[in-house]
Structures are given as structure tokens and as C-alpha cells.
Scaffold this motif. Structure first.
Motif, short mmCIF file in Angstrom:
data_model
loop_
_atom_site.label_atom_id
_atom_site.label_comp_id
_atom_site.label_asym_id
_atom_site.label_seq_id
_atom_site.Cartn_x
_atom_site.Cartn_y
_atom_site.Cartn_z
N SER A 74 55.07 5.66 -5.37
CA SER A 74 55.14 4.59 -7.05
C SER A 74 54.77 5.13 -8.01
O SER A 74 55.88 4.83 -9.09
CB SER A 74 53.93 3.98 -7.32
OG SER A 74 52.67 4.55 -7.47
N GLY A 75 54.71 6.82 -7.54
CA GLY A 75 54.38 7.62 -9.21
C GLY A 75 55.54 8.90 -8.93
O GLY A 75 55.79 9.78 -9.87
N LYS A 76 56.70 8.72 -7.74
CA LYS A 76 57.62 9.45 -8.02
C LYS A 76 57.41 10.91 -7.90
O LYS A 76 58.28 12.25 -8.27
CB LYS A 76 58.37 9.53 -9.03
CG LYS A 76 59.68 7.70 -9.37
CD LYS A 76 60.65 8.14 -10.64
CE LYS A 76 61.18 7.09 -10.38
NZ LYS A 76 62.11 6.99 -11.02
N ARG A 77 55.61 11.36 -7.60
CA ARG A 77 56.00 12.77 -6.82
C ARG A 77 55.38 12.60 -5.19
O ARG A 77 54.93 14.10 -4.93
CB ARG A 77 54.57 12.69 -7.56
CG ARG A 77 54.52 13.39 -9.07
CD ARG A 77 53.03 13.52 -9.47
NE ARG A 77 53.43 13.92 -11.18
CZ ARG A 77 53.92 14.83 -11.25
NH1 ARG A 77 54.01 16.17 -11.11
NH2 ARG A 77 53.85 15.14 -12.66
N THR A 78 55.47 11.72 -4.64
CA THR A 78 55.61 11.77 -3.55
C THR A 78 56.38 11.01 -2.40
O THR A 78 56.99 9.67 -2.99
CB THR A 78 54.27 10.43 -2.81
OG1 THR A 78 53.48 11.58 -4.29
CG2 THR A 78 53.77 11.37 -1.65
N VAL A 79 56.62 11.79 -1.54
CA VAL A 79 57.88 10.97 -0.76
C VAL A 79 57.18 10.62 1.19
O VAL A 79 56.74 11.85 1.57
CB VAL A 79 58.67 11.93 -0.30
CG1 VAL A 79 59.75 11.48 0.79
CG2 VAL A 79 60.18 11.26 -1.73
N PHE A 80 57.59 9.74 1.53
CA PHE A 80 56.52 9.15 2.44
C PHE A 80 57.62 9.10 4.00
O PHE A 80 58.92 8.91 3.89
CB PHE A 80 56.19 8.16 2.88
CG PHE A 80 54.71 7.72 1.70
CD1 PHE A 80 55.45 6.99 0.71
CD2 PHE A 80 53.56 8.76 2.03
CE1 PHE A 80 53.53 7.35 -0.22
CE2 PHE A 80 52.62 8.46 1.06
CZ PHE A 80 52.61 7.12 0.02
N LEU A 81 57.18 9.76 5.43
CA LEU A 81 58.27 9.70 6.03
C LEU A 81 57.08 8.89 7.10
O LEU A 81 55.88 9.41 7.91
CB LEU A 81 58.86 11.36 6.65
CG LEU A 81 59.81 10.70 8.10
CD1 LEU A 81 60.93 10.10 7.44
CD2 LEU A 81 59.56 11.86 8.73
N GLN A 82 57.73 8.06 7.88
CA GLN A 82 56.72 6.60 7.97
C GLN A 82 57.70 7.30 9.66
O GLN A 82 58.50 6.20 9.77
CB GLN A 82 57.16 5.42 7.94
CG GLN A 82 55.78 3.98 9.12
CD GLN A 82 55.14 4.61 9.24
OE1 GLN A 82 54.24 4.54 8.11
NE2 GLN A 82 54.02 4.48 10.21
N MET A 83 56.48 7.93 10.66
CA MET A 83 57.51 7.57 11.69
C MET A 83 56.45 7.10 13.50
O MET A 83 55.50 6.64 13.35
CB MET A 83 57.15 9.31 12.32
CG MET A 83 57.64 10.02 11.54
SD MET A 83 57.64 11.83 11.56
CE MET A 83 55.42 11.82 11.93
#
Length: 122
Positions: A74-83
Motif C-alpha cells: 500500500s505504501g509504494k515501497r514494497t513489492v511482493f512475489l507470492q509463490m
């Protein structure tokens, strides 16, 4: 200081799931693309997913399509990769990269984290 830090790797059994995080410090992902890459010992780097933050367009390599999902925090400082549905051949060091505004090169840019190890084994 501009930095990317990956986390969330570990040992998981085949069929299991992990969620990786790519956290930015010193900047935000606004107007950038963020890519996830992996490299296994003795193999070339593989671009596996990219997210263009501006419109949240996402791209996937065929090897992970349908199993991995890229998203942003939500804060545009984190990107996730759900595997999900992990396979032994997914074993590699996973790292994120950014620096360009689009996913032409799957987000490969001037900034890159050190990576997080993912091991899929029974």
C-alpha cells in the motif's frame, strides 16, 4: 541511501508456498517498474515477473505463470512475489530490481537487491 532488500525466502516442500518481499529504502517505486529475477547455481539469470507501478500491469515468465503473483504494498515501497505450487526447479536466489519506468526488460534497472534464497525440497 538507495537500497533494495529482499526477504521471505526459505526452505519449503514441493507444492508449498512462500511470499517474497522487495523493500525500497531511500526512494519509492512511484513511476517505476519492479522486476523479480532468479538465478540457480550454474544457470543463467531468469526474469520471472515484473510490475509496472503506474498502472499495475504485470508480466510473468511462462515458467511461473499461474503459480506466482506479483503485487505492490500500500505504501509504494514494497513489492511482493507470492509463490504457490513450488517445484524443486524453482530453487534459486531470488532478487528484485528497479530503475526503469516500464517492463521492457522485465524491470531490470540500476538498482538490485542482494537476493533471498528459496529452496524447494522434500
Amino acid at each position: 541511501q538507495v537500497q533494495l532488500v529482499e526477504s521471505g525466502g526459505g526452505l519449503v516442500q514441493p507444492g508449498g508456498s512462500l511470499r517474497l518481499s522487495c523493500a525500497a529504502s531511500g526512494f519509492t517505486f512511484d513511476y517505476l517498474a519492479v522486476g523479480w529475477f532468479r538465478q540457480a547455481p550454474g544457470k543463467e539469470r531468469e526474469a520471472i515477473s515484473c510490475l509496472r507501478i503506474s498502472d499495475e500491469s504485470s508480466y510473468y515468465a511462462d515458467s511461473v505463470k499461474g503459480r506466482f503473483t506479483i503485487s505492490r504494498g500500500s505504501g509504494k515501497r514494497t513489492v511482493f512475489l507470492q509463490m504457490r505450487s513450488l517445484k524443486p526447479e524453482d530453487t534459486a536466489v531470488y532478487y528484485c530490481s528497479t530503475g526503469s519506468p516500464d517492463c521492457v526488460n522485465m524491470g531490470l534497472g540500476r538498482y538490485r537487491g542482494r537476493g533471498t534464497q528459496v529452496t524447494v525440497s522434500s
